[in-house]
Design an enzyme around this catalytic site. Structure first.
Site, PDB file in Angstrom:
ATOM      1  CB  VAL A  15      -0.935   0.017   1.234  1.00  0.00           C
ATOM      2  CG1 VAL A  15      -1.813   1.259   1.226  1.00  0.00           C
ATOM      3  CG2 VAL A  15      -1.779  -1.246   1.286  1.00  0.00           C
ATOM      4  CD  GLU A  16       3.575   2.386  -4.722  1.00  0.00           C
ATOM      5  OE1 GLU A  16       4.447   1.647  -5.188  1.00  0.00           O
ATOM      6  OE2 GLU A  16       3.047   3.313  -5.385  1.00  0.00           O
ATOM      7  CB  CYS A  62       6.678  -3.842   2.207  1.00  0.00           C
ATOM      8  SG  CYS A  62       7.952  -2.591   1.949  1.00  0.00           S
ATOM      9  CD  GLU A  77       7.815  -8.104   1.473  1.00  0.00           C
ATOM     10  OE1 GLU A  77       8.729  -8.394   0.690  1.00  0.00           O
ATOM     11  OE2 GLU A  77       7.189  -7.023   1.412  1.00  0.00           O
ATOM     12  CB  CYS A 103      13.046  -3.930   1.403  1.00  0.00           C
ATOM     13  SG  CYS A 103      11.799  -3.656   2.688  1.00  0.00           S
TER      14      CYS A 103
END
Length: 111
Positions: free
Chosen positions: A45-46, A55, A57, A88
């Site tokens: 979800v940006e 992210c 994850e 990341c």
């Protein structure tokens, strides 16, 4: 426990359809299986501030705790086109703690 990797990647790929990625256009899905056999999922979800972007994850680990906790046995992360992705650094830390149930060590002098 035998891991059904193709099924886990399919579950992750399905989550990419729920991702919110208006800036990067990189839709990411994550799926994990717990030691008790539950499948938990997440998607990215940006946010315009980038640093507040979640992210996939992160969503997976949140779903893990929201559905009763437990320990992750395996995780798959994929992009919208089904390509496998590596988490990341921040997400690797989250996942490692969910896999190993790590607890932060108390600061010196604290119990």
């Amino acid at each position: 426990m035998a891991i059904d990797w193709p099924a886990l990647r399919i579950a992750a790929a399905q989550m990419t359809e729920r991702a919110h990625a208006p800036y990067s256009r990189l839709h990411v899905g994550a799926a994990g299986v717990t030691n008790d056999g539950r499948v938990v999922t997440g998607c990215n979800v940006e946010n315009a501030s980038y640093g507040l972007t979640l992210c996939a994850e992160c969503g997976l680990v949140s779903a893990l705790h929201a559905t009763g906790g437990g320990t992750l046995a395996a995780v798959a992360v994929v992009s919208g086109d089904g390509q496998r992705l590596l988490p990341c650094g921040r997400c690797r830390q989250l996942l490692m703690e969910a896999v190993h149930r790590c607890r932060p060590r108390p600061a010196r002098g604290q119990r």
